[in-house]
Write an enzyme that holds these catalytic residues in place. Sequence first.
Site, PDB file in Angstrom:
ATOM      1  N   ASP A  52       0.832  -1.202   0.000  1.00 24.32           N
ATOM      2  CA  ASP A  52       0.000   0.000   0.000  1.00 24.32           C
ATOM      3  C   ASP A  52       0.867   1.253   0.000  1.00 24.32           C
ATOM      4  OD1 ASP A  52      -1.943   1.896   0.261  1.00 24.32           O
ATOM      5  OD2 ASP A  52      -2.829   1.096   2.085  1.00 24.32           O
ATOM      6  N   ASP A 258      -1.946   4.862  -5.635  1.00 21.08           N
ATOM      7  CA  ASP A 258      -2.334   4.128  -4.428  1.00 21.08           C
ATOM      8  C   ASP A 258      -2.446   2.641  -4.753  1.00 21.08           C
ATOM      9  OD1 ASP A 258      -3.303   3.188  -2.055  1.00 21.08           O
ATOM     10  OD2 ASP A 258      -5.052   4.494  -1.965  1.00 21.08           O
TER      11      ASP A 258
END
Length: 402
Positions: A52, A258
């Site tokens: 992430d 992201d």
Amino acid sequence: MVVSVLLLLPLLPLISSSSMVFKLGGDVHPTGHFYVTMNIGEPAKPYFLDIDTGSNLTWIKCHATPGPCKTCNKVPHPLYRPKKLVPCADPLCDALHKDLGTTKDCREEPDQCHYQINYADGTTSLGVLLLDKFSLPTGSARNIAFGCGYDQMQGPKKKAPEKVPVDGILGLGRGSVDLVSQLKHSGAVSKNVIGHCLSSKGGGYLFIGEENVPSSHVTWVPMAPTTPEEPNHYSPGQATLHLGRNPIGTKPFKAIFDSGSTYTYLPENLHAQLVSALKASLIKSSLKLVSDTDTRLHLCWKGPKPFKTVHDLPKEFKSLVTLKFDHGVTMTIPPENYLIITGHGNACFGILELPGYDLFVIGGISMQEQLVIHDNEKGRLAWMPSPCDKMPMSKAAIISHI
């Protein structure tokens, strides 16, 4: 995403004095995550961590008193049991709250560093900061600060806990308590450089360090400065949206990378315009709009015959989605990177709306078959087409690390 069967993939890192390369598991659909297997503790135990770049704190679901969390999702491995807590007065606690943009409170439990992370989808993770050994490809282990997520509250659209394919998050965002910053501080890597390549076939690889950064055919753009609203994100700046040759709206919006987001997201109004334009471009096609129970995506098409692989998509979907950045650089998103194929052979639209945010969130679906590089040493980003099912070449040996 609900997954009925999970395969424990070995972590196969390539090692050198300046770089580590980790094999990834997962996919966009049906898993909904790309993850690394990280071995934590003494003795080391494996955990699946979602890579992430939009979060700076690594955390895993853990066992905490007074009892099991009733609102938490069901993870694939036994819950981690905390051993060494980071005190509230520790500088690591200060660094964490600075990264999160929050204020710590040491009055009630000074022996613990509590935190709360709020995500854009409405979910919340509550936890305490820990220290434990993370096994490294060199055969050594380093103490890493990470979160014990003892309570996760679901967003408004999730009514009940579900089975999920990951145990937690591998925080790779911009900050001071992210994994790579800690590895550099400990001397485990020499440069804070992160690259990932997500394969449309599933899996891919993640590298840390500069050894595997290509020396040519890479276009770099400067990282946009962080803001209080997005303190940990990587952004190549503002961009305008296009479908084929036609602009969608005229106002540019900030884009962020992201990898922890499965899908790509647009501001609500712009998303509606893109959907209308895409539907208009398909009026004369043989595609039919359908509902599909294999996915939570709402906009799906049935072709003349079931789609088998993403390589079938360009035969019916001709339009490219393009982001044009201020620097004169573009990011092209072909149909393979904005559609998923369901178990029923339908194609569903993987670009969604993000109410309340004026952002382009470029998620994993749109970064497939792209080598995306985050160079925190020089404050720059790059992306380039790459076959992500092939591990990068290295002079280092491949060592099995389970």
